[in-house]
Enzyme design. Sequence first.
Site, mmCIF file in Angstrom:
data_model
loop_
_atom_site.group_PDB
_atom_site.id
_atom_site.type_symbol
_atom_site.label_atom_id
_atom_site.label_comp_id
_atom_site.label_asym_id
_atom_site.label_seq_id
_atom_site.Cartn_x
_atom_site.Cartn_y
_atom_site.Cartn_z
ATOM 1 N N GLU A 18 0.713 -1.046 -0.307
ATOM 2 C CA GLU A 18 -0.156 -0.417 -0.220
ATOM 3 C C GLU A 18 1.129 0.960 -0.111
ATOM 4 O O GLU A 18 1.521 1.695 0.936
ATOM 5 C CB GLU A 18 -0.995 0.039 1.259
ATOM 6 C CG GLU A 18 -1.188 1.007 1.732
ATOM 7 C CD GLU A 18 -2.450 1.340 2.973
ATOM 8 O OE1 GLU A 18 -2.535 0.721 3.118
ATOM 9 O OE2 GLU A 18 -2.777 2.420 3.255
ATOM 10 N N ASP A 31 -1.920 -1.281 5.611
ATOM 11 C CA ASP A 31 -1.232 -1.189 6.953
ATOM 12 C C ASP A 31 -2.225 -1.164 7.922
ATOM 13 O O ASP A 31 -3.317 -1.916 7.480
ATOM 14 C CB ASP A 31 -1.719 0.704 6.958
ATOM 15 C CG ASP A 31 -0.739 1.234 6.577
ATOM 16 O OD1 ASP A 31 1.065 0.967 6.383
ATOM 17 O OD2 ASP A 31 -0.939 2.644 5.832
ATOM 18 N N ASP A 91 -4.243 -0.875 10.037
ATOM 19 C CA ASP A 91 -5.740 0.207 10.326
ATOM 20 C C ASP A 91 -6.743 -0.072 9.434
ATOM 21 O O ASP A 91 -6.460 -0.898 8.691
ATOM 22 C CB ASP A 91 -5.374 1.640 10.249
ATOM 23 C CG ASP A 91 -4.626 1.851 9.446
ATOM 24 O OD1 ASP A 91 -4.832 2.127 8.228
ATOM 25 O OD2 ASP A 91 -4.148 3.265 8.985
ATOM 26 N N ASP A 147 -8.357 1.256 6.640
ATOM 27 C CA ASP A 147 -7.919 2.348 5.623
ATOM 28 C C ASP A 147 -6.934 0.839 4.774
ATOM 29 O O ASP A 147 -7.172 0.795 4.130
ATOM 30 C CB ASP A 147 -6.813 3.066 5.653
ATOM 31 C CG ASP A 147 -7.925 4.918 5.576
ATOM 32 O OD1 ASP A 147 -9.137 4.601 5.340
ATOM 33 O OD2 ASP A 147 -7.917 5.838 5.760
#
Length: 650
Positions: free
Chosen positions: A433, A511, A513, A515
């Site tokens: 990402e 990541d 998280d 997102d």
Amino acid sequence: MSEAEKRDNYSADNIQVLEGLEAVRKRPAMYIGDVGLKGLHHLVYEVVDNSIDEALAGYCNKIDVYINENNSITVIDNGRGIPTAMHTKEKKSALEVVMTVLHAGGKFDKDTYKVSGGLHGVGVSCVNALSTQLIATVRREGKIFRQEYNIGKPLYDVQIIGESTETGTEVTFQPDASIFDYTEYNYDTLAARMRELAFLNKGITISLTDKRNLDENGKAFSVSFHSEGGLKEFAQYLDRNREALINDVIYFEGEREGIPVEVSLTYNTSYTENIQAYVNNINTHEGGTHLSGFRRGLTNTLKKYATDSGMLAKEKIEIDGDDFREGLTAVVSVKVAEPQFEGQTKTKLGNREVTAPVSQAVSEMLSAYLEEHPSEARLIVEKVILAARARHAARKAREMVQRKNVLAGSGLPGKLADCSEKDPAMCEIYFVEGDSAGGTAKQGRDRHFQAILPLRGKILNVEKAMQYKIFENEEIKNLYTALGVRIGTEDDSKALNLEKLRYHKIIIMCDADVDGSHIETLILTFFFRYMKELIEHGYIYIATPPLYQVKKGNKSEYAWNDDMRDRLIMELKGGGSESSVNVQRYKGLGEMNAEQLWETTMNPESRTLRQVTIENAAECDQIFSMLMGDDVPPRREFIERNAKYAKIDA
Ligand code: 0RA
């Protein structure tokens, strides 16, 4: 036969039995597929399948499944109860035979039309062999019978423990933790299968109760599945997150050439094709002869109707099979006495005799529907024509991708940092990402066998886009060229061609998280819809970067969850009184330096990869359409709830 001979015979039989069950314990994967989460859940399906058989024979309409506090499972049905009388050949109770002899299933009763039996059809004795404890309770003939086993061995002869006016079979088993990698059952996984079984076997009520999960009143969490409409309702369920094109589900149930066939179909306004095909209640996601029959029936009937209606007259382009299936949701279920399963995951039906009956059934139901519903018929044909036009545009875009692929080597995406190794079995590619994390990964990797392709934040949501848009998308073109795969094989123009696949580990690294999870899901959606073969071969993995670094002095450790973090803090504090322990929360991959990223997430010696598999194809389709909908909370909740269940590849 003398008493001595009888005794010898008896013990010889017994030894055979124990050898059979020993074989199951030695090579469990051969019998139940694997010893991971899939195998663990398979045990439940095996037991439930026996009750389903009893229901299909017409003697049972209720099956209750319990996940007990200790992750043991109880399955109760209201069938006739497994016979307990002496089995003349085996010289022991029929119940004991069923529970201890491999493949004994319902075989002692020739009249039982046994078409079910689970993917591996191994029988409940396998479940017994792989359980530290199994208790079988049978209610029949006014009595309650019981026998208990330990890793498949009976602890005592069948006993009468009471009286009952009811009939049925109850099985409780505790999977053996020394066999299985995991022993914690996933409620959602079981619920999805029970729901599916209820749709596939209309009229049966199947409940699932999770006793590990009590509400404030101390009541266990429970759901009950029941379908009167069968596959008609299944198609509606699959499409419940999509907008309908026609308001009806077209439905057929009957027997053709001695083969029971049930089919339902409807159209929605999306661009995806969703056909779920079952044989004996098993999802055959690699397709096969019944699916060919379905496609043939659909194409022939719609083509004839469209031609006769004159709607195709002004069209210059050729309509082909794919065009009839855009926005189609369908379920096909057949019962086959001796199914031949083929393919990578043994989920492709090979029996030639099944094609014609399914094709006939589809033609009959569809031509009748089209004749009686001219306005819906018009909507469908209009959609087919649009699909054909879009396909021509898509082919041009796809050819662009393919042409780029021919140049592979010189034509690799500019952003790809390739590895030097050429043997695909040794090679890994990380889809990372963002460019910044991509940069760190490029520095941190072992360039000998690890390639890095940074992806721009959110890739295209393929669930909502038309095909030609997808193949025009720059990121997606990069995925194809980097992987070296093409579309179209010798026997299927739409299948993925893996001959030139350049990596056997394809790792999504995002990541840790929300997102990151979103991007992970977008990429998985793309793989599920357009490169499903990669998932089926087990090539797709998800990287798991740590959430925390816990440091004291020159000592540092990583934690992947809050429990681990707290334990490390305690450990590093040791007996010391001062809280000089430093905790760093990683919000993104970019917060780690190259060395940290290698150590925690990329080094095969120390990383954790989660392998992506398909547990339940129908549920997968439904979940992807839900995840890609406009509502964020259910998506986030789903990902957080399920992430921990992904298979770990150490
Ligand atoms: C064969 C014969 C009979 C019952 C069953 C199989 C049977 C097996 C299972 C496994 C789970 N639940 C089950 N329920 C029934 C009975 C034949 C008779 O009573 O005449």
